[in-house]
Write an enzyme that holds these catalytic residues in place. Structure first.
Site, PDB file in Angstrom:
ATOM      1  N   LYS A 176       1.000  -1.205   0.120  1.00 49.87           N
ATOM      2  CA  LYS A 176      -0.102  -0.149  -0.168  1.00 49.87           C
ATOM      3  C   LYS A 176       1.093   1.041   0.023  1.00 49.87           C
ATOM      4  O   LYS A 176       1.459   1.794   0.976  1.00 49.87           O
ATOM      5  CB  LYS A 176      -0.872   0.070   1.226  1.00 49.87           C
ATOM      6  CG  LYS A 176      -2.181   0.917   0.895  1.00 49.87           C
ATOM      7  CD  LYS A 176      -2.587   1.724   2.053  1.00 49.87           C
ATOM      8  CE  LYS A 176      -1.865   2.947   2.915  1.00 49.87           C
ATOM      9  NZ  LYS A 176      -1.921   4.183   2.086  1.00 49.87           N
ATOM     10  N   GLU A 251       9.777   2.334  10.601  1.00 52.88           N
ATOM     11  CA  GLU A 251      10.704   3.352  10.339  1.00 52.88           C
ATOM     12  C   GLU A 251       9.746   4.460  10.563  1.00 52.88           C
ATOM     13  O   GLU A 251       9.126   4.925   9.543  1.00 52.88           O
ATOM     14  CB  GLU A 251      11.383   3.143   9.063  1.00 52.88           C
ATOM     15  CG  GLU A 251      12.665   3.736   9.183  1.00 52.88           C
ATOM     16  CD  GLU A 251      13.124   5.306   8.386  1.00 52.88           C
ATOM     17  OE1 GLU A 251      12.127   6.073   9.206  1.00 52.88           O
ATOM     18  OE2 GLU A 251      13.236   5.385   7.370  1.00 52.88           O
ATOM     19  N   CYS A 293      13.429  11.545   5.962  1.00 51.70           N
ATOM     20  CA  CYS A 293      13.587  10.957   7.294  1.00 51.70           C
ATOM     21  C   CYS A 293      14.824  11.231   8.264  1.00 51.70           C
ATOM     22  O   CYS A 293      14.936  11.432   9.300  1.00 51.70           O
ATOM     23  CB  CYS A 293      12.995   9.754   7.458  1.00 51.70           C
ATOM     24  SG  CYS A 293      13.955   8.513   6.408  1.00 51.70           S
ATOM     25  N   GLU A 394       9.802  16.245  14.744  1.00 54.01           N
ATOM     26  CA  GLU A 394       9.878  16.404  13.288  1.00 54.01           C
ATOM     27  C   GLU A 394       9.090  17.388  12.431  1.00 54.01           C
ATOM     28  O   GLU A 394       7.705  17.147  12.527  1.00 54.01           O
ATOM     29  CB  GLU A 394       9.732  14.816  12.798  1.00 54.01           C
ATOM     30  CG  GLU A 394      10.281  14.846  11.395  1.00 54.01           C
ATOM     31  CD  GLU A 394      10.069  13.067  10.839  1.00 54.01           C
ATOM     32  OE1 GLU A 394      10.876  12.632  10.491  1.00 54.01           O
ATOM     33  OE2 GLU A 394       8.946  12.688  11.028  1.00 54.01           O
TER      34      GLU A 394
HETATM   35  O1  TXE Z   1       2.275  10.081   7.364  1.00 54.54           O
HETATM   36  P1  TXE Z   1       1.506   8.706   7.665  1.00 54.54           P
HETATM   37  P2  TXE Z   1       1.624  11.501   7.139  1.00 54.54           P
HETATM   38  C1  TXE Z   1       6.350  11.779   9.262  1.00 54.54           C
HETATM   39  C2  TXE Z   1       6.465  13.577   9.045  1.00 54.54           C
HETATM   40  C3  TXE Z   1       5.017  13.654   8.399  1.00 54.54           C
HETATM   41  C4  TXE Z   1       4.313  12.754   9.563  1.00 54.54           C
HETATM   42  C5  TXE Z   1       2.914  12.612   8.954  1.00 54.54           C
HETATM   43  O2  TXE Z   1       6.882  14.018  10.113  1.00 54.54           O
HETATM   44  O3  TXE Z   1       5.039  15.032   8.685  1.00 54.54           O
HETATM   45  O4  TXE Z   1       5.007  11.607   9.326  1.00 54.54           O
HETATM   46  O5  TXE Z   1       2.756  12.367   7.646  1.00 54.54           O
HETATM   47  C6  TXE Z   1      -0.496   5.113   5.863  1.00 54.54           C
HETATM   48  N1  TXE Z   1      -2.935   2.164   9.342  1.00 54.54           N
HETATM   49  N2  TXE Z   1       6.648  11.080   8.065  1.00 54.54           N
HETATM   50  O6  TXE Z   1       0.299  11.760   7.992  1.00 54.54           O
HETATM   51  O7  TXE Z   1      -0.138   8.680   8.276  1.00 54.54           O
HETATM   52  C7  TXE Z   1      -0.579   6.087   4.913  1.00 54.54           C
HETATM   53  O8  TXE Z   1      -1.555   6.105   4.054  1.00 54.54           O
HETATM   54  C8  TXE Z   1      -2.272   1.801   8.360  1.00 54.54           C
HETATM   55  C9  TXE Z   1       8.079  10.253   8.258  1.00 54.54           C
HETATM   56  O9  TXE Z   1       1.569  11.660   5.624  1.00 54.54           O
HETATM   57  O10 TXE Z   1       2.233   7.812   8.496  1.00 54.54           O
HETATM   58  C10 TXE Z   1       0.675   6.131   4.145  1.00 54.54           C
HETATM   59  O11 TXE Z   1       0.653   5.120   3.281  1.00 54.54           O
HETATM   60  N3  TXE Z   1      -1.573   2.624   7.446  1.00 54.54           N
HETATM   61  C11 TXE Z   1       8.252   9.474   7.488  1.00 54.54           C
HETATM   62  C12 TXE Z   1       1.713   5.632   5.423  1.00 54.54           C
HETATM   63  O12 TXE Z   1       0.888   5.158   6.419  1.00 54.54           O
HETATM   64  C13 TXE Z   1      -1.812   4.083   7.599  1.00 54.54           C
HETATM   65  C14 TXE Z   1       7.641   9.550   6.012  1.00 54.54           C
HETATM   66  C15 TXE Z   1       2.372   6.979   6.027  1.00 54.54           C
HETATM   67  O13 TXE Z   1       1.716   7.887   6.247  1.00 54.54           O
HETATM   68  C16 TXE Z   1      -2.458   4.259   8.724  1.00 54.54           C
HETATM   69  C17 TXE Z   1       6.407  10.188   5.869  1.00 54.54           C
HETATM   70  C18 TXE Z   1      -3.365   3.481   9.524  1.00 54.54           C
HETATM   71  N4  TXE Z   1      -3.869   3.762  10.508  1.00 54.54           N
HETATM   72  C19 TXE Z   1       5.953  11.057   7.018  1.00 54.54           C
HETATM   73  N5  TXE Z   1      -2.562   5.761   8.885  1.00 54.54           N
HETATM   74  C20 TXE Z   1       9.436   8.576   7.363  1.00 54.54           C
HETATM   75  N6  TXE Z   1       9.835   7.918   8.078  1.00 54.54           N
HETATM   76  O14 TXE Z   1      10.173   8.853   6.236  1.00 54.54           O
HETATM   77  C21 TXE Z   1      -1.996   6.284   7.686  1.00 54.54           C
HETATM   78  N7  TXE Z   1      -1.381   5.375   6.918  1.00 54.54           N
END
Ligand code: TXE
Length: 500
Positions: A176, A251, A293, A394
């Site tokens: 996904k 991660e 990240c 972050e």
């Molecule tokens: O990430 P989400 P978001 C950090 C960064 C950013 C913050 C929020 O600080 O501002 O996270 O970003 C899926 N069950 N990073 O809200 O929600 C979602 O559809 C299963 C750091 O965009 O964590 C997507 O595919 N899946 C980071 C994925 O999770 C779920 C990179 C990431 O989205 C879900 C990105 C659920 N309940 C953001 N809710 C890094 N580690 O590099 C969401 N998703």
């Protein structure tokens, strides 16, 4: 995409069961880049069932490793064949520059090549138990059905760190991508099909994590969940998986220190490391507008050079050319969405209210050509301290905070003073000090006199709340494997324990 079915379930391309779609936005100008199918929870459940059937009954887990490796190599070949098309999709979707997208696709290719080689040599282990009649053998087996959830900042790259070792290990999977950036993963899944991966081994659903999350993370048919994304979502997924005791690796980003010692300014035979240090700190935080990240968002600099170092950084930051990633003149693109820019802007306001000194940026660019995109200027805050949320949280945007130190122990203390622990940088012209500080930092990657590089053959992952588990390297394969000990008695005789 644009009318073609985008979900791939059990080897069949299909639309969402409720025919729902999502508009995917190009953040450079706010235009609609594509319309894609948006999966329902029933679609996610069907994808898990397809992966389960392919694992339990299909040929993939038992396919000879040489054959699996050949499939990975074919995927790598196809990635290179379609490199330009995939790069264009990645840029249109994320806003990053085309030059960066091309590097990403090369990196994706190298991950498939690496795991094709590794699986070919990843051997069983014989254990000598001191009895020649006993053959004690430790074998690695595929862990089973994997759910692979990826973020939007490096869409295909992050997905490849999961798909490549999962395929190499003999697992089946449901991928996904982020609903914000699904385009490259859809195109990639067509390549997986073309490479001859059997039906049901790789399944693709895209859509909102909030909507699909429960179906993907609470199913007893799933054996492993690999997630890259935000801290709060990582915690939610870990809790959701706990009832079935499903293994989870996450991660979750970082708040990464970049420690600069004053000796980078020391002139040795007409040469100093100053320019490289300034350049690496700048690139480390502002590449991809800070949506990385491992971005070096906390500059921790020795007091005696701090004023000069920050001035040099600010001068360089003000010359960064922002623009549409499709324009070869652009050095950095927009933030991924309006929503994300609003989050970054709220952090800038927070920094100001916390008393940090705004040195440069802190605004949207004034260039009218950028008005429709979600651009934000490279921003530097000086005189920050550990009590500020802008130092500890972050922001995932182009924001650098500056803290100062006076001795090595303080630099280490500051560098470790974060709930995260993904990556850190150390700059010094003293190699012994460099090694000492690198070992003392509680972060999964430490760059010494460099910043941002990685290789498929070396592990990637975090200490603390940056996550658990590792991607890449041999550990990145082991995540997708179970370990079994087979004890074979070749000369069985009564144990003689019970005498009667
Ligand atoms: O990430 P989400 P978001 C950090 C960064 C950013 C913050 C929020 O600080 O501002 O996270 O970003 C899926 N069950 N990073 O809200 O929600 C979602 O559809 C299963 C750091 O965009 O964590 C997507 O595919 N899946 C980071 C994925 O999770 C779920 C990179 C990431 O989205 C879900 C990105 C659920 N309940 C953001 N809710 C890094 N580690 O590099 C969401 N998703």
């Amino acid at each position: 995409m644009d009318g073609e079915p985008d979900l791939y379930i059990g080897g069949r391309w299909c639309h969402a069961s409720d025919r729902g779609t999502r508009d995917v936005v190009n953040p450079a100008d706010g235009s609609i880049a594509a319309v894609v199918d948006e999966a329902t929870p029933d679609d996610a459940t069907a994808a898990i069932a397809a992966a389960r059937a392919a694992f339990d009954d299909g040929p993939w887990p038992d396919t000879a490793v040489a054959e699996r490796a050949a499939v990975l190599d074919r995927i790598a070949d196809l990635l290179q064949r379609d490199k330009e098309e995939l790069s264009l999709l990645e840029t249109r979707d994320t806003g990053k520059t085309l030059a960066e997208s091309r590097i990403d696709i090369d990196d994706v290719t190298s991950v498939f090549r690496y795991y094709a080689r590794l699986i070919a040599v990843a051997a069983d282990r014989l254990v000598d138990v001191g009895d020649p009649a006993i053959v004690s053998r430790v074998v690695r087996e595929p862990i089973g059905v994997c759910v692979l959830i990826a973020p939007w900042n490096y869409p295909l790259l992050q997905m490849s760190w999961k798909v490549a070792p999962a395929l190499a290990a003999g697992c089946t999977m449901v991928a996904k991508p982020s609903e914000v950036t699904p385009l490259s993963t859809i195109a990639f899944t067509h390549l997986v099909e073309e490479a001859g991966v059997p039906a049901g081994v790789v399944n693709l659903v895209q859509g909102s994590g909030a909507v699909l999350g429960e179906a993907l993370t609470t199913s007893a048919d799933v054996d492993f969940i690999s997630f890259t994304g935000g801290l709060a979502t990582g915690a939610t997924i870990s809790r959701a998986a706990a009832d079935n005791v499903t293994k989870v690796a996450v991660e979750l980003g970082g708040k990464n220190p970049h420690i600069v010692f004053a000796d980078v300014a020391t002139d040795v035979a007409g040469h100093s490391d100053w320019d490289a240090a300034v350049d690496h700190v700048l690139t480390g935080v502002f590449l991809h507008s800070g949506q990385v990240c491992s971005a070096g968002t906390r500059l921790i600099v020795e007091e005696s050079i701090a004023d000069d170092f920050v001035s040099a950084l600010a001068a360089r930051a003000e010359t960064i050319r922002m623009g549409d990633g499709m324009d070869p003149a652009s050095e950095t693109g927009p933030l991924v969405s309006e929503q994300h820019r609003a989050k970054v802007e709220s952090y800038v306001q927070l920094g100001i209210s916390e008393g940090a000194k705004l040195i440069t940026g802190g605004a949207r660019p004034s260039d009218p050509a950028l008005a429709d995109g979600s651009f934000y200027l490279p921003t530097i805050f000086d005189h920050c301290d550990r009590s500020m949320r802008i130092v500890q949280e972050e922001t995932f945007g182009p924001i650098l905070t500056v803290e100062r130190f006076t001795d090595e122990a303080e630099a280490i203390r500051l560098g470790n003073d974060t709930e995260y622990g993904l990556a850190a940088g150390v700059r010094t012209s003293d190699p012994a000090r460099g090694q000492r500080v690198a070992r003392a930092l509680r972060h999964g990657t430490v760059w010494l006199n460099d910043f941002g590089y990685y290789t498929a053959a070396a592990e990637w992952g975090g200490y603390g709340k940056s996550g658990n588990g590792r991607e890449l390297g041999p550990s990145g394969l082991a995540e997708y494997q179970e370990t079994k000990h087979i004890w074979h008695n070749t000369a069985p005789a009564p144990a003689g324990w019970f005498k009667g």
